[in-house]
Design an enzyme around this catalytic site. Structure first.
Site, short mmCIF file in Angstrom:
data_model
loop_
_atom_site.label_atom_id
_atom_site.label_comp_id
_atom_site.label_asym_id
_atom_site.label_seq_id
_atom_site.Cartn_x
_atom_site.Cartn_y
_atom_site.Cartn_z
N GLU A 290 31.42 -3.63 -12.19
CA GLU A 290 31.60 -2.61 -11.14
C GLU A 290 30.84 -2.98 -9.88
OE1 GLU A 290 30.15 1.08 -12.75
OE2 GLU A 290 28.17 0.27 -13.14
N VAL B 187 11.13 22.38 -22.43
CA VAL B 187 11.79 22.34 -23.74
C VAL B 187 10.99 21.56 -24.78
CG1 VAL B 187 14.13 22.66 -22.87
CG2 VAL B 187 13.21 20.35 -23.03
N HIS C 56 29.12 1.35 -24.89
CA HIS C 56 30.55 1.56 -24.65
C HIS C 56 31.45 0.40 -25.11
CE1 HIS C 56 29.27 4.97 -22.45
NE2 HIS C 56 28.80 4.30 -21.43
N SER D 123 13.01 22.20 -15.96
CA SER D 123 11.57 22.45 -15.90
C SER D 123 11.14 22.98 -14.54
CB SER D 123 10.79 21.20 -16.29
OG SER D 123 11.17 20.14 -15.46
N ASP E 249 22.84 -0.53 -21.38
CA ASP E 249 23.53 0.55 -20.66
C ASP E 249 25.03 0.57 -20.95
OD1 ASP E 249 23.67 2.67 -18.71
OD2 ASP E 249 24.67 1.24 -17.38
N LYS F 104 26.70 -5.03 -12.74
CA LYS F 104 26.62 -4.17 -11.56
C LYS F 104 26.62 -5.03 -10.31
CE LYS F 104 24.24 0.08 -12.83
NZ LYS F 104 25.44 0.92 -12.64
P1 NDP Z 1 17.50 13.41 -14.21
O1 NDP Z 1 16.14 12.79 -14.21
O2 NDP Z 1 18.25 13.52 -12.94
O3 NDP Z 1 17.42 14.89 -14.81
C1 NDP Z 1 16.64 15.19 -15.93
C2 NDP Z 1 16.63 16.68 -16.14
O4 NDP Z 1 15.77 16.94 -17.24
C3 NDP Z 1 16.12 17.51 -14.98
O5 NDP Z 1 16.90 18.65 -14.88
C4 NDP Z 1 14.71 17.86 -15.43
O6 NDP Z 1 14.27 19.11 -14.92
C5 NDP Z 1 14.91 18.03 -16.90
N1 NDP Z 1 13.66 17.92 -17.67
C6 NDP Z 1 12.83 16.86 -17.76
N2 NDP Z 1 11.80 17.16 -18.56
C7 NDP Z 1 12.00 18.44 -18.98
C8 NDP Z 1 11.29 19.32 -19.83
N3 NDP Z 1 10.15 18.95 -20.44
N4 NDP Z 1 11.79 20.57 -20.03
C9 NDP Z 1 12.93 20.96 -19.43
N5 NDP Z 1 13.67 20.16 -18.61
C10 NDP Z 1 13.18 18.94 -18.41
O7 NDP Z 1 18.33 12.61 -15.33
P2 NDP Z 1 19.92 12.44 -15.41
O8 NDP Z 1 20.56 13.73 -15.16
O9 NDP Z 1 20.32 11.26 -14.61
O10 NDP Z 1 20.13 11.98 -16.95
C11 NDP Z 1 20.06 12.90 -18.03
C12 NDP Z 1 20.56 12.19 -19.28
O11 NDP Z 1 21.91 11.77 -19.09
C13 NDP Z 1 19.80 10.91 -19.62
O12 NDP Z 1 19.75 10.78 -21.02
C14 NDP Z 1 20.69 9.81 -19.04
O13 NDP Z 1 20.51 8.58 -19.71
C15 NDP Z 1 22.07 10.38 -19.31
N6 NDP Z 1 23.11 9.86 -18.42
C16 NDP Z 1 23.05 10.05 -17.08
C17 NDP Z 1 24.06 9.60 -16.25
C18 NDP Z 1 24.02 9.81 -14.77
O14 NDP Z 1 24.90 9.28 -14.08
N7 NDP Z 1 23.04 10.52 -14.23
C19 NDP Z 1 25.23 8.88 -16.79
C20 NDP Z 1 25.23 8.76 -18.22
C21 NDP Z 1 24.20 9.24 -18.99
P3 NDP Z 1 13.45 19.18 -13.53
O15 NDP Z 1 14.25 18.46 -12.52
O16 NDP Z 1 13.36 20.62 -13.32
O17 NDP Z 1 12.15 18.47 -13.84
#
Ligand code: NDP
Length: 480
Positions: free
Chosen positions: A227, A109, A251, A60, A246, A349
């Site tokens: 962990e 999105v 898992h 976004s 979580d 954790k």
């Molecule tokens: P973040 O908050 O770091 O990233 C979320 C992403 O979604 C950003 O790129 C954000 O874009 C984008 N986003 C949010 N709203 C919109 C929108 N309306 N349109 C387009 N893009 C959007 O989350 P994570 O990366 O940590 O996690 C993502 C998924 O992965 C979650 O479901 C989480 O539970 C899962 N997950 C994450 C892990 C981790 O270690 N991080 C491990 C295991 C699972 P912008 O920044 O531009 O707003």
């Protein structure tokens, strides 16, 4: 079917469906993409897989192409340091091509039509990776129609898959309207292919194990994932989830199913996932939650010379939520093989030592000949995870007094995958193999198992214990 096709199917390597041409990552600017997904992709490409792929990122934020290229360079280098040394092997060339041809798009999105318009400009079939906050993923899927997706496209959903059974069911209904079930990949990166096959190989290729793998001979099974890591800047997500949602819901129940299921006749995804589903359908947590569950939260402490603040004082934590950072549940598997055997699943954790294993504890022998001494702990089989190992703790007549039995440990290292966990996830997506992904009905069933526990905890039926960060758990838990 030819013998070759049967062999391929049995080994789970048969390619299913059309080759994916484009990997579209939604949430390309997020933490998961940078830290895990892109390094996993890089490792996969360097291993000669997915060379012909196009990579497209969307987020976004208004990122410039330069920012996106910087992210790709950094994340690819994290997986394969040689990338920065101008290596000229084929994998390196493929990775460089994927990076330089990759584009970034700013898209909301959740806006009606926006995602469909983005997909329309891509070469299909497309694998759409929803690396988005769960609520955003659901909204994004709900904007799509089946005709927006090129034939053969695949949808990759991150954990948590829903926040309860109802939301998981709702999400499944949306996905079911878009693509066939075996084109939905619900990610469980914890269970790499090597780990799954290590457990199955151990269990089903050894005549000496299967006859004793039941309630006549096994006392209990413990599956632990403790962990040292704390919140790692993910309080916003973690405080809304907690250890039970979580780790255990997603898992550890899957590992339990692999340890408890009956032998499938092939390793094909349908056989395997049918057997996983069957054993989970037979599983539940006893309603006496004060005896069948425990929860705790870490307080201030030290881990590896690092001061860790009290969990409730961490940025982004709302103490009123009462989120646990250490959870344990005792699952009963209500079938003939396992009736009466507790399966204890625990994850925490900020614990003092990393501890990731499944421990199978055998019953004592019915009668030990009088005269032997020294037997003070039961035979145990330990399956360690990441790196995968096997350890059998067994009593033998060791050196010294022949009447006094000694504890001997037989150890083996198990197969290790060369791909990173997310490389394996992407390998499954790109090769059309959903074996490692959690099937929709199973995802709902895992919520059915933990939901009553979450409700009991919400109603404070079970006390919230405490443990200092860096300790083994609450001192009131005798086995911590
Ligand atoms: P973040 O908050 O770091 O990233 C979320 C992403 O979604 C950003 O790129 C954000 O874009 C984008 N986003 C949010 N709203 C919109 C929108 N309306 N349109 C387009 N893009 C959007 O989350 P994570 O990366 O940590 O996690 C993502 C998924 O992965 C979650 O479901 C989480 O539970 C899962 N997950 C994450 C892990 C981790 O270690 N991080 C491990 C295991 C699972 P912008 O920044 O531009 O707003």
């Amino acid at each position: 079917m030819t013998t070759h096709a049967i062999d391929e199917q049995a080994s789970g390597h048969q390619f299913q469906g059309q080759a994916i041409r484009t990997l579209l990552i939604l949430g390309a600017s997020g933490d998961l993409t940078g830290r895990l997904l892109l390094p996993g992709l890089a490792r996969l490409v360097r291993h000669g897989k997915a060379g012909n792929l196009a990579l497209v990122g969307a987020g976004s934020d208004a990122w410039s192409e330069e920012q996106w290229q910087d992210r790709l360079k950094t994340s690819f280098a994290a997986a394969s340091p040689a990338f920065t040394q101008n290596d000229d092997d084929d994998g390196e060339h493929a990775l460089t091509r994927i990076r330089t041809e990759s584009t970034y798009h700013q898209v909301d999105v959740t806006a009606r039509g926006a995602l469909a318009e983005l997909i329309a400009g891509l070469q299909g079939p497309v694998a759409i990776y929803f690396a988005l906050p769960p609520a955003v993923s659901e909204k994004a899927c709900a904007t799509l129609e089946p005709e927006d997706l090129p034939e053969g496209s695949r949808l990759v959903m991150e954990k948590p898959f829903g926040t309860d059974r109802e939301s998981a069911h709702r999400l499944n209904s949306i996905l079911e309207d878009l693509v066939p079930e075996d084109h939905v990949h619900r990610v469980d990166h914890f269970l790499g292919k090597a780990t799954v096959l290590n457990i199955l190989g151990l269990r089903f290729a050894n005549r000496l194990l299967e006859p004793v793998w039941n309630n006549l001979h096994i006392e209990s099974v413990d599956i632990v994932f403790d962990e040292k890591l704390t919140l790692e800047n993910r309080a916003r997500y973690y405080d809304g989830a907690g250890a039970l949602r979580d780790m255990i819901q997603s898992h550890l129940l899957q590992i339990m199913a692999l340890i408890a299921m009956n032998a499938p006749s092939t390793l094909h995804e349908r056989d395997l996932r049918d057997h996983i589903g069957t054993v989970l359908r037979a599983s539940s947590v006893g309603r006496d939650y004060r005896n069948t569950t425990r929860r705790a939260r870490y307080t201030a402490g030290t881990i590896e010379n690092r001061d860790v603040p009290n969990y409730v004082d961490e940025d982004g934590v709302d103490p009123a939520r009462g989120t646990e950072t250490l959870a344990e549940i005792e699952v009963s598997i209500n079938n003939d093989r396992w009736a009466g055997v507790p399966f204890r699943l625990r994850s925490g954790k900020a614990v003092g030592r990393t501890h990731k294993e499944a421990v199978i504890t055998f019953k004592p022998v019915n009668h030990l000949p009088d005269g032997f001494t020294g037997v003070d702990s039961p035979t145990r089989l330990r399956i360690g995870f990441g790196p995968d190992t096997l350890q059998l703790d067994i009593d033998v007549n060791g050196p010294g007094d022949v009447f006094c039995l000694d504890r001997a440990t037989l150890q083996a290292e198990l197969n290790a995958s060369e791909l990173l966990p997310y490389g394996e996830v992407l390998d499954g997506v790109l090769s059309g193999d959903p074996t490692l992904s959690v099937r929709g009905d199973t995802a709902e069933d895992c919520w059915r198992i933990v939901e009553p526990v979450l409700a009991a905890w919400q109603a404070d039926e079970v006390p919230m214990d405490e443990y200092p960060a860096g300790s083994d758990g609450p001192s009131s838990w005798p086995d911590s």
